[in-house]
Enzyme design. Structure first.
Site, PDB file in Angstrom:
ATOM      1  N   VAL A 188     -11.483 -12.100 -55.395  1.00  0.00           N
ATOM      2  CA  VAL A 188     -11.071 -12.410 -54.023  1.00  0.00           C
ATOM      3  C   VAL A 188     -10.694 -11.173 -53.210  1.00  0.00           C
ATOM      4  O   VAL A 188     -10.545 -11.258 -51.992  1.00  0.00           O
ATOM      5  CB  VAL A 188      -9.890 -13.410 -53.981  1.00  0.00           C
ATOM      6  CG1 VAL A 188     -10.278 -14.761 -54.550  1.00  0.00           C
ATOM      7  CG2 VAL A 188      -8.654 -12.849 -54.668  1.00  0.00           C
ATOM      8  N   ASN A 244      -4.928 -19.282 -53.454  1.00  0.00           N
ATOM      9  CA  ASN A 244      -3.862 -19.231 -54.465  1.00  0.00           C
ATOM     10  C   ASN A 244      -3.853 -17.949 -55.287  1.00  0.00           C
ATOM     11  O   ASN A 244      -2.812 -17.572 -55.819  1.00  0.00           O
ATOM     12  CB  ASN A 244      -4.034 -20.447 -55.407  1.00  0.00           C
ATOM     13  CG  ASN A 244      -3.231 -20.298 -56.675  1.00  0.00           C
ATOM     14  OD1 ASN A 244      -2.019 -20.491 -56.693  1.00  0.00           O
ATOM     15  ND2 ASN A 244      -3.901 -19.919 -57.776  1.00  0.00           N
ATOM     16  N   SER A 251       5.243 -17.405 -51.246  1.00  0.00           N
ATOM     17  CA  SER A 251       6.309 -17.332 -52.255  1.00  0.00           C
ATOM     18  C   SER A 251       7.648 -17.316 -51.532  1.00  0.00           C
ATOM     19  O   SER A 251       7.749 -16.881 -50.381  1.00  0.00           O
ATOM     20  CB  SER A 251       6.162 -16.055 -53.078  1.00  0.00           C
ATOM     21  OG  SER A 251       7.357 -15.807 -53.807  1.00  0.00           O
ATOM     22  N   TYR A 282       4.532  -7.076 -53.143  1.00  0.00           N
ATOM     23  CA  TYR A 282       4.330  -8.530 -53.320  1.00  0.00           C
ATOM     24  C   TYR A 282       4.991  -9.305 -52.171  1.00  0.00           C
ATOM     25  O   TYR A 282       4.372 -10.196 -51.575  1.00  0.00           O
ATOM     26  CB  TYR A 282       4.912  -8.939 -54.676  1.00  0.00           C
ATOM     27  CG  TYR A 282       4.702 -10.376 -55.049  1.00  0.00           C
ATOM     28  CD1 TYR A 282       3.469 -10.830 -55.525  1.00  0.00           C
ATOM     29  CD2 TYR A 282       5.741 -11.300 -54.961  1.00  0.00           C
ATOM     30  CE1 TYR A 282       3.280 -12.165 -55.883  1.00  0.00           C
ATOM     31  CE2 TYR A 282       5.561 -12.626 -55.332  1.00  0.00           C
ATOM     32  CZ  TYR A 282       4.336 -13.058 -55.785  1.00  0.00           C
ATOM     33  OH  TYR A 282       4.153 -14.374 -56.147  1.00  0.00           O
ATOM     34  N   ALA A 338       5.768  -8.276 -49.183  1.00  0.00           N
ATOM     35  CA  ALA A 338       5.059  -8.030 -47.923  1.00  0.00           C
ATOM     36  C   ALA A 338       3.777  -8.861 -47.865  1.00  0.00           C
ATOM     37  O   ALA A 338       3.437  -9.431 -46.824  1.00  0.00           O
ATOM     38  CB  ALA A 338       4.735  -6.540 -47.785  1.00  0.00           C
ATOM     39  N   SER A 339       3.072  -8.948 -48.997  1.00  0.00           N
ATOM     40  CA  SER A 339       1.832  -9.735 -49.001  1.00  0.00           C
ATOM     41  C   SER A 339       2.133 -11.213 -48.751  1.00  0.00           C
ATOM     42  O   SER A 339       1.406 -11.892 -48.025  1.00  0.00           O
ATOM     43  CB  SER A 339       1.073  -9.557 -50.322  1.00  0.00           C
ATOM     44  OG  SER A 339       1.712 -10.231 -51.393  1.00  0.00           O
ATOM     45  N   LYS A 340       3.229 -11.701 -49.334  1.00  0.00           N
ATOM     46  CA  LYS A 340       3.554 -13.127 -49.201  1.00  0.00           C
ATOM     47  C   LYS A 340       4.115 -13.439 -47.814  1.00  0.00           C
ATOM     48  O   LYS A 340       3.907 -14.532 -47.282  1.00  0.00           O
ATOM     49  CB  LYS A 340       4.533 -13.550 -50.303  1.00  0.00           C
ATOM     50  CG  LYS A 340       3.942 -13.460 -51.716  1.00  0.00           C
ATOM     51  CD  LYS A 340       2.721 -14.357 -51.855  1.00  0.00           C
ATOM     52  CE  LYS A 340       2.138 -14.359 -53.255  1.00  0.00           C
ATOM     53  NZ  LYS A 340       0.965 -15.245 -53.378  1.00  0.00           N
ATOM     54  N   ILE A 352       8.266 -20.296 -61.142  1.00  0.00           N
ATOM     55  CA  ILE A 352       7.416 -21.301 -61.803  1.00  0.00           C
ATOM     56  C   ILE A 352       6.948 -20.716 -63.135  1.00  0.00           C
ATOM     57  O   ILE A 352       6.524 -19.545 -63.190  1.00  0.00           O
ATOM     58  CB  ILE A 352       6.179 -21.638 -60.929  1.00  0.00           C
ATOM     59  CG1 ILE A 352       6.591 -21.939 -59.465  1.00  0.00           C
ATOM     60  CG2 ILE A 352       5.387 -22.791 -61.544  1.00  0.00           C
ATOM     61  CD1 ILE A 352       7.488 -23.117 -59.241  1.00  0.00           C
TER      62      ILE A 352
END
Ligand code: NAP
Length: 245
Positions: A62, A88, A140, A153, A155-157, A186
């Site tokens: 992706v 996802n 997230s 992470y 920043a990406s979310k 999770i």
């Protein structure tokens, strides 16, 4: 009772394990034809508890826009429509800011955020033509709150949330809904690498007192991608046992 996704063509990225595999199984159990995209083929054990239709796996990275365009074109050539896209796929490359390598920043941003832009852009023409469709981005809780050691992470979310709301506004008048979910902690292979001591401290911050299950996230994904959520767009729904309260 009518199945919630009967004969819907659904695409789920990051589908070889964890939350993505659970979403594939849940959608298939509601009558969807699911295309499962990931770099590696789902393990036999993830090959999906009693779905009505077996999912179709397509190898796809992706973070590479041509790989996504190729997968989407293959699906459209077979089925001529895409009803649901779930972005996802995700990775972590954790580290404190002052030691974070540029490669780790770029890998996380391209896999977690640019991927959702590539895939949404790739499916949107078909959805506009259909005058219906649904995109769900897996963000997230740390995209809302930030997290020490996860600048890339988080920043990406957080970026996924801006992407969700912007696309939702752009395409709402054309019958297309765009939402995000924000899972908390999770139990999957992503969180299995967290040291036990740190895990215990995290558990203490979850009002429901436990980690979530991939299936519990999949149920919320199903709700948001089904007609049950027909009047919901542009939301970010936490699935976190109260962690973000
Ligand atoms: P996981 O068990 O590590 O699964 C990640 C999935 O992403 C795998 O199927 C992996 O497949 C796929 N993936 C990674 N890089 C890819 C790439 N370049 N191209 C295609 N697929 C790729 O993680 P998970 O916990 O299920 O996480 C799923 C999503 O939920 C992620 O976006 C994650 O950030 C988010 N999330 C998880 C938690 C949690 O506590 N677990 C909390 C909040 C949000 P391949 O390696 O086979 O390509």
């Amino acid at each position: 009772m009518e199945l919630l996704l009967k004969d819907k063509i659904c695409v789920v990225t990051g589908a070889s394990r964890g939350i993505g595999a659970a979403i594939v199984a849940r959608f298939a159990s509601e009558g969807a034809k699911v295309y499962a995209l990931s770099r590696t083929e789902p393990a036999e054990t993830e090959k999906f508890a009693a779905p009505l239709q077996q999912p179709v796996w397509i190898a796809c990275d992706v973070s590479d826009e041509s790989s996504i365009d190729g997968a989407v074109n293959e699906i459209l050539a077979r089925d001529e429509r895409i009803d649901v896209l779930v972005n996802n796929a995700g990775i972590t490359r954790d580290g404190l800011l002052m030691r974070m390598k540029t490669d780790d920043w770029n890998a996380v941003l391209s896999t977690n955020l640019s991927s959702a832009f590539f895939a949404s852009r790739s499916v949107i023409r078909a959805m506009l033509r259909q005058k219906e469709g649904c995109i769900l981005n897996v963000s997230s809780i740390v995209g809302l709150k930030g997290n020490s050691g996860q600048a890339n992470y988080s920043a990406s979310k957080a970026g996924l949330i801006g992407l969700t709301k912007s696309i939702a506004r752009e395409v709402a008048s054309r019958g297309i809904r765009v939402n995000a979910i924000a899972p908390g902690f999770i139990d999957t292979s992503m969180t299995a690498k967290i040291p036990e001591e740190f895990r215990e401290r995290l558990m203490a911050t979850i009002p429901l007192g436990r980690a979530g299950k991939a299936e519990e996230v999949a149920n919320v994904a199903l709700f948001l991608c089904s007609p049950l959520a027909s009047f919901i767009t542009g939301v970010v729904l936490p699935v976190d046992g109260g962690m973000g309260m």
